[in-house]
Design a protein around this motif. Structure first.
Motif, mmCIF file in Angstrom:
data_model
loop_
_atom_site.group_PDB
_atom_site.id
_atom_site.type_symbol
_atom_site.label_atom_id
_atom_site.label_comp_id
_atom_site.label_asym_id
_atom_site.label_seq_id
_atom_site.Cartn_x
_atom_site.Cartn_y
_atom_site.Cartn_z
ATOM 1 N N HIS A 39 7.852 -15.173 -2.411
ATOM 2 C CA HIS A 39 6.543 -15.163 -3.055
ATOM 3 C C HIS A 39 5.485 -14.619 -2.097
ATOM 4 O O HIS A 39 5.512 -14.899 -0.893
ATOM 5 C CB HIS A 39 6.163 -16.563 -3.519
ATOM 6 C CG HIS A 39 7.056 -17.090 -4.585
ATOM 7 N ND1 HIS A 39 6.719 -17.069 -5.923
ATOM 8 C CD2 HIS A 39 8.311 -17.619 -4.519
ATOM 9 C CE1 HIS A 39 7.715 -17.581 -6.632
ATOM 10 N NE2 HIS A 39 8.691 -17.926 -5.805
ATOM 11 N N GLY A 40 4.575 -13.838 -2.662
ATOM 12 C CA GLY A 40 3.520 -13.248 -1.859
ATOM 13 C C GLY A 40 2.159 -13.828 -2.172
ATOM 14 O O GLY A 40 1.917 -14.336 -3.272
ATOM 15 N N ALA A 41 1.257 -13.767 -1.186
ATOM 16 C CA ALA A 41 -0.126 -14.196 -1.367
ATOM 17 C C ALA A 41 -1.016 -13.286 -0.544
ATOM 18 O O ALA A 41 -0.607 -12.780 0.519
ATOM 19 C CB ALA A 41 -0.318 -15.648 -0.953
ATOM 20 N N VAL A 42 -2.225 -13.092 -1.019
ATOM 21 C CA VAL A 42 -3.154 -12.150 -0.394
ATOM 22 C C VAL A 42 -4.263 -12.900 0.322
ATOM 23 O O VAL A 42 -4.903 -13.789 -0.263
ATOM 24 C CB VAL A 42 -3.781 -11.205 -1.449
ATOM 25 C CG1 VAL A 42 -4.797 -10.270 -0.800
ATOM 26 C CG2 VAL A 42 -2.699 -10.397 -2.156
ATOM 27 N N GLY A 103 -13.554 -10.329 -1.322
ATOM 28 C CA GLY A 103 -12.247 -10.422 -1.959
ATOM 29 C C GLY A 103 -11.326 -9.275 -1.622
ATOM 30 O O GLY A 103 -10.182 -9.249 -2.099
ATOM 31 N N GLN A 104 -11.779 -8.321 -0.810
ATOM 32 C CA GLN A 104 -10.899 -7.202 -0.470
ATOM 33 C C GLN A 104 -9.670 -7.717 0.273
ATOM 34 O O GLN A 104 -9.729 -8.650 1.078
ATOM 35 C CB GLN A 104 -11.619 -6.162 0.384
ATOM 36 C CG GLN A 104 -10.742 -4.939 0.658
ATOM 37 C CD GLN A 104 -11.458 -3.823 1.386
ATOM 38 O OE1 GLN A 104 -12.667 -3.894 1.628
ATOM 39 N NE2 GLN A 104 -10.730 -2.781 1.755
ATOM 40 N N GLU A 105 -8.553 -7.068 0.040
ATOM 41 C CA GLU A 105 -7.280 -7.465 0.629
ATOM 42 C C GLU A 105 -7.272 -7.180 2.141
ATOM 43 O O GLU A 105 -7.544 -6.051 2.569
ATOM 44 C CB GLU A 105 -6.141 -6.699 -0.043
ATOM 45 C CG GLU A 105 -6.031 -6.956 -1.538
ATOM 46 C CD GLU A 105 -6.934 -6.088 -2.398
ATOM 47 O OE1 GLU A 105 -6.810 -6.137 -3.645
ATOM 48 O OE2 GLU A 105 -7.782 -5.365 -1.829
ATOM 49 N N VAL A 106 -6.933 -8.187 2.945
ATOM 50 C CA VAL A 106 -6.906 -8.051 4.404
ATOM 51 C C VAL A 106 -5.493 -8.229 4.954
ATOM 52 O O VAL A 106 -5.097 -7.540 5.892
ATOM 53 C CB VAL A 106 -7.868 -9.065 5.056
ATOM 54 C CG1 VAL A 106 -7.779 -9.005 6.584
ATOM 55 C CG2 VAL A 106 -9.298 -8.823 4.596
ATOM 56 N N ALA A 107 -4.729 -9.145 4.395
ATOM 57 C CA ALA A 107 -3.354 -9.371 4.845
ATOM 58 C C ALA A 107 -2.529 -9.896 3.675
ATOM 59 O O ALA A 107 -3.073 -10.399 2.681
ATOM 60 C CB ALA A 107 -3.311 -10.347 6.017
ATOM 61 N N PHE A 108 -1.213 -9.799 3.803
ATOM 62 C CA PHE A 108 -0.292 -10.226 2.746
ATOM 63 C C PHE A 108 0.817 -11.060 3.366
ATOM 64 O O PHE A 108 1.486 -10.620 4.313
ATOM 65 C CB PHE A 108 0.295 -8.996 2.048
ATOM 66 C CG PHE A 108 1.068 -9.299 0.785
ATOM 67 C CD1 PHE A 108 0.410 -9.474 -0.418
ATOM 68 C CD2 PHE A 108 2.459 -9.391 0.798
ATOM 69 C CE1 PHE A 108 1.105 -9.731 -1.587
ATOM 70 C CE2 PHE A 108 3.164 -9.643 -0.365
ATOM 71 C CZ PHE A 108 2.494 -9.820 -1.564
ATOM 72 N N VAL A 109 0.981 -12.265 2.864
ATOM 73 C CA VAL A 109 1.991 -13.189 3.378
ATOM 74 C C VAL A 109 3.157 -13.266 2.400
ATOM 75 O O VAL A 109 2.956 -13.378 1.181
ATOM 76 C CB VAL A 109 1.396 -14.593 3.597
ATOM 77 C CG1 VAL A 109 2.496 -15.599 3.932
ATOM 78 C CG2 VAL A 109 0.359 -14.562 4.696
ATOM 79 N N VAL A 110 4.385 -13.226 2.938
ATOM 80 C CA VAL A 110 5.598 -13.395 2.135
ATOM 81 C C VAL A 110 6.301 -14.658 2.613
ATOM 82 O O VAL A 110 6.604 -14.799 3.803
ATOM 83 C CB VAL A 110 6.532 -12.182 2.273
ATOM 84 C CG1 VAL A 110 7.787 -12.379 1.435
ATOM 85 C CG2 VAL A 110 5.819 -10.892 1.879
#
Length: 789
Positions: A39-42, A103-110
């Motif tokens: 699962h991913g989160a931003v 709210g701009q995307e900075v990192a993505f966690v899996v």
């Protein structure tokens, strides 16, 4: 008749897809479960404009359930730091140099599960240095304003484009000779599509086959596949995009969002499928919005009420990146179909698009590429002209509406309207409403200190998104494919390139094939939403499904019918020229009892029957439909409201909607689309607003703040029907999905302004909340109009 009692072809029938929906058997992206799925989160920026000094992911990477943390540096190594938008702009996948909207995307966690991914976001340490914020389109071009897109070479200001349509000299000349000129600054505020299902993706990259399968909440699966191929460098035939059941789109699910690419990269890194689904706040704050047009309109007329011309100047707020899904040659969309339903001598409009520190986008939300904004402006100006001339607004409109004999009509900005009977639509609306009685009731109520308003709106839509010689998105022409196969038993499979988000495609397209071949809609399976199973096309938006893909389905079915004629001639041992068609069968001219049904012909086409030369057998056909022109549905609406001057509360008491969408394939589906669009319009007129403070903070990040209409705010709809077929469409259909949203906001606002006439209120901007209405009555507008020089 079909098994469920529906006719073979056009007419009312229950939606085929509803059987699974009412039983809870729909399949949405969040229902997709794959073995080993992660699962991913931003991680999103809390600031609207700031330099990124550093990003420390050490603690997040140490989380026992975290499999990967992706930042811009990892993407840059893969050549994925930036992605193209649908308007030849570029957008950061993950922010690297600075953030440009809250709210701009900075990192993505899996991570192993959704909760662990969310928890790990708090472990990422980002150091920001705040920058000045541009939250107002009106100041975006000031010389002292900071440049938002300093990543673009030689960018000196926040201007995206300057664009115009119409003849300026002719329009100026018309205004110079006019007896009356009325001008008004009008805001069409930023609103959000707010689909019931938010955006999401399940990305599964197979490193052995080097194939990507993506289950995505998209309105345009094939366009997404092409864009993914161009960005990721994966050959297009190795990408499969599956769009299962989609819980509403309204334009919000046309773009590819950065998190989609992050999920794909996460799958590549981990070797496992990765799911990402946004929450409601993410959807409202960061995904594609609509409107945000600051307009100055002028209307010129003679003293006896003949409208001569329109002059419009627009400032369009496109947010931090220009992600508007609009045809390449029309950066301002179809706003320049600004003359609406009226016969004018001249018109001219200028549109300037600008960057601001707001979420990017500008989707065709329930309107065909900015026509809603143009229609709203025109209808407000017409009402203000009626006020200036002390003329009934219905009478003024009737005097200036296009007449049936003027079609095909080329408007002053160059578009050719196909057909219509605009005066008859307004007459039907007035008759249904009991217009004269309403005016008498209004006069009596005003004498008692009660404030009732009657608002009228006449509109012309332009839908179909074609022909491709004029319209494309990123070089992809706006034509659509369709494939039809008839099985030996006579049942059919239709494969279409458009994707349903609730419009009832599985029913409508089955009815089109049934109408052309004389079989039951129950015998037609409609396949959509899978790029491995369907022909290429640009998807569903701009009410283009029936005008484009519906036409493709009709042409494919007609080709099957003609192929069946050749087979039937071999079966009956006559010349094809000796056969006549009636619904469902070919028969020998002069001998109607001697014939063969489509089912019998299908069996023979797959048999050992010796077929005529050039006929290979089977009953298959395909079509790539390139529409010769847009189609132009239209309508006339009347809204009746009651306003409480003490509280500013508005109650929509009645709403009469007369629509002409050409041939109606399934009236039940048409009416459902109109109902939804009318509710949309009431929401925009009365309550919907995506607002920002001076620091660029989004003030509409939940349904506690961003209000949507419910059945409480909506009256029982009173619908009227006109049918003027489009002369160039194979079925005469024009499309209906977005018409009601185009026409309804102006009717509601005009009704409220009519109710406030005793208070000398000329104009107030949407949304007309109780506070806004009360302030207008007090002569203190809640929000000052933006002056456009």
């Amino acid at each position: 008749m079909s098994a469920n009692g529906s006719p073979m072809g056009f007419g009312r029938m229950r939606r085929k897809e509803d059987a699974r929906f009412v039983r809870g058997r729909g399949t949405y992206v969040d229902d997709v479960r794959l073995p080993g799925m992660l699962h991913g989160a931003v991680l999103r920026s809390p600031l609207a404009h700031a330099r990124i000094e550093s990003i420390d992911t050490t603690a997040a990477e140490a989380h026992p359930k975290v499999q990967a943390v992706i930042t811009a540096s990892e993407l840059a190594e893969r050549g994925l730091a930036w992605m193209p938008t649908l308007s030849y702009d570029t957008q950061a996948v993950l922010a690297s140099d600075k953030v440009r909207f809250q709210g701009q995307e900075v990192a993505f966690v899996v991570a192993e599960d959704h909760y662990a991914a969310r928890d790990a976001l708090a472990l990422i340490d980002v150091e920001y240095s705040p920058l000045p914020v541009v939250a107002d389109a009106g100041t975006s071009l000031d010389e002292s304003t900071v440049v938002i897109r300093d990543d673009l070479k030689d960018k000196q200001d926040n201007r995206i484009f300057d664009w115009e349509a119409g003849d300026k000299a002719s329009t100026d000349a018309v205004f110079a000779k006019a007896d009356v000129v009325v001008a008004q600054d009008v805001l069409y505020p930023r609103v959000h599509p707010a689909p019931l299902e938010t955006c999401g993706i399940v990305a599964d990259f197979d490193p052995i086959a080097e194939k990507l399968t993506a289950w995505s909440t998209t309105q345009a699966p094939h366009a997404h596949r092409t864009l993914l191929a161009s960005v990721l460098g994966i050959p297009e035939h190795r990408i499969r995009v599956i769009s299962p059941d989609v819980g509403g789109g309204f334009g919000n699910k046309v773009p590819i969002y950065p998190a989609y690419l992050c999920a794909v990269v996460g799958s590549m890194i981990t070797g496992r499928p990765v799911k990402w689904a946004e929450d409601r706040s993410e959807n409202l704050m960061t995904s594609a919005f609509a409107r945000d047009y600051h307009m100055r309109g002028e209307i010129a007329a003679t003293s006896d009420g003949k409208i001569l011309g329109l002059r419009v100047r627009v400032l369009a707020d496109h947010g931090a990146f220009n992600c508007t899904a609009q045809p390449t040659d029309y950066p301002a969309g179809f706003f320049h179909i600004v003359t609406g339903s009226y016969d004018l001598q001249a018109a001219h409009c200028e549109v300037t698009g600008v960057y601001t520190n707001k979420a990017p986008g500008g989707v065709a939300y329930a309107c065909s590429f900015r026509i809603a904004e143009a229609s709203y402006l025109v209808e407000r100006l017409v009402d203000m002209l009626a006020l200036e001339l002390d003329t009934d607004p219905a009478e003024l409109r009737m005097r200036n509406l296009l007449r049936p004999g003027q079609f095909p009509y080329v408007c002053p900005t160059g578009w050719e309207y196909d057909s219509g009977n605009y005066p008859a639509a307004l007459e039907l609306a007035m008759k249904t409403a009991g217009y004269e009685a309403l005016r008498a009731e209004q006069a009596a109520k005003r004498e008692r200190g009660e404030y009732m308003g009657i608002g009228i709106s006449c509109f012309t839509e332009a839908v179909g998104a074609g022909p491709r010689k004029h319209m494309d998105i990123l070089g992809l022409g706006m034509a659509d494919g369709c494939e039809l196969r008839i099985h030996p038993t006579g049942s059919a499979v239709l494969r279409i390139s458009v994707q349903s988000q609730g419009q009832g495609h599985e029913t409508t397209f089955a009815q089109i094939v049934a109408h052309e071949l004389g079989i039951s809609p129950d015998e037609v399976e409609v396949v959509h939403g899978d790029t491995d199973q369907t022909p290429f096309g640009l998807g569903t938006y701009g009410s283009r499904s029936t005008p484009v893909s519906g036409a493709a389905a009709a042409v494919a079915a007609q080709r099957v019918r003609e192929r069946a004629k050749l087979v039937a001639s071999a079966m009956l041992e006559v010349s094809p020229s000796d056969l006549d068609w009636e619904r469902g069968r070919w028969f020998v001219r002069g001998a109607p009892t001697i014939g063969r049904t489509i089912t019998e012909i299908a069996a023979a086409a797959h048999s050992s029957l010796e077929l005529p030369d050039g006929v290979e057998g089977h009953l298959d056909a395909s079509c790539v439909y390139n529409p010769p022109n847009l189609t132009f549905p239209y309508g006339a609406y009347i809204c009746v409201v009651d306003v409480d001057p003490g509280t500013g509360q508005v109650k929509v008491r009645r709403f009469i909607a007369v629509d002409d969408c050409g041939t109606r394939i399934n009236p039940t589906i048409v009416e459902g689309q109109i109902h939804g669009g009318l509710a949309d319009g009431i929401g925009m007129a009365l309550m919907e607003l995506m607002a920002f403070d001076s620091d660029g903070n989004c003030l509409g990040g939940s349904f506690m703040d961003y209000l949507l209409p419910t059945s409480v705010e909506c009256p029982p709809w009173e619908l009227g029907e006109m049918v003027t077929p489009s002369p160039h469409h194979p079925l005469g259909a024009k499309g209906i999905g977005e018409s009601a949203t185009v026409g309804s906001p102006a009717a509601v606002v005009n009704a409220i302004m009519d109710a406030l006439k005793p208070f000398d209120v000329r104009h107030a901007d949407m949304p007309l909340t109780p506070a806004a209405v009360w302030c207008a009555i007090q002569g203190r507008p809640l929000r000052s109009d933006l002056a456009i020089e």
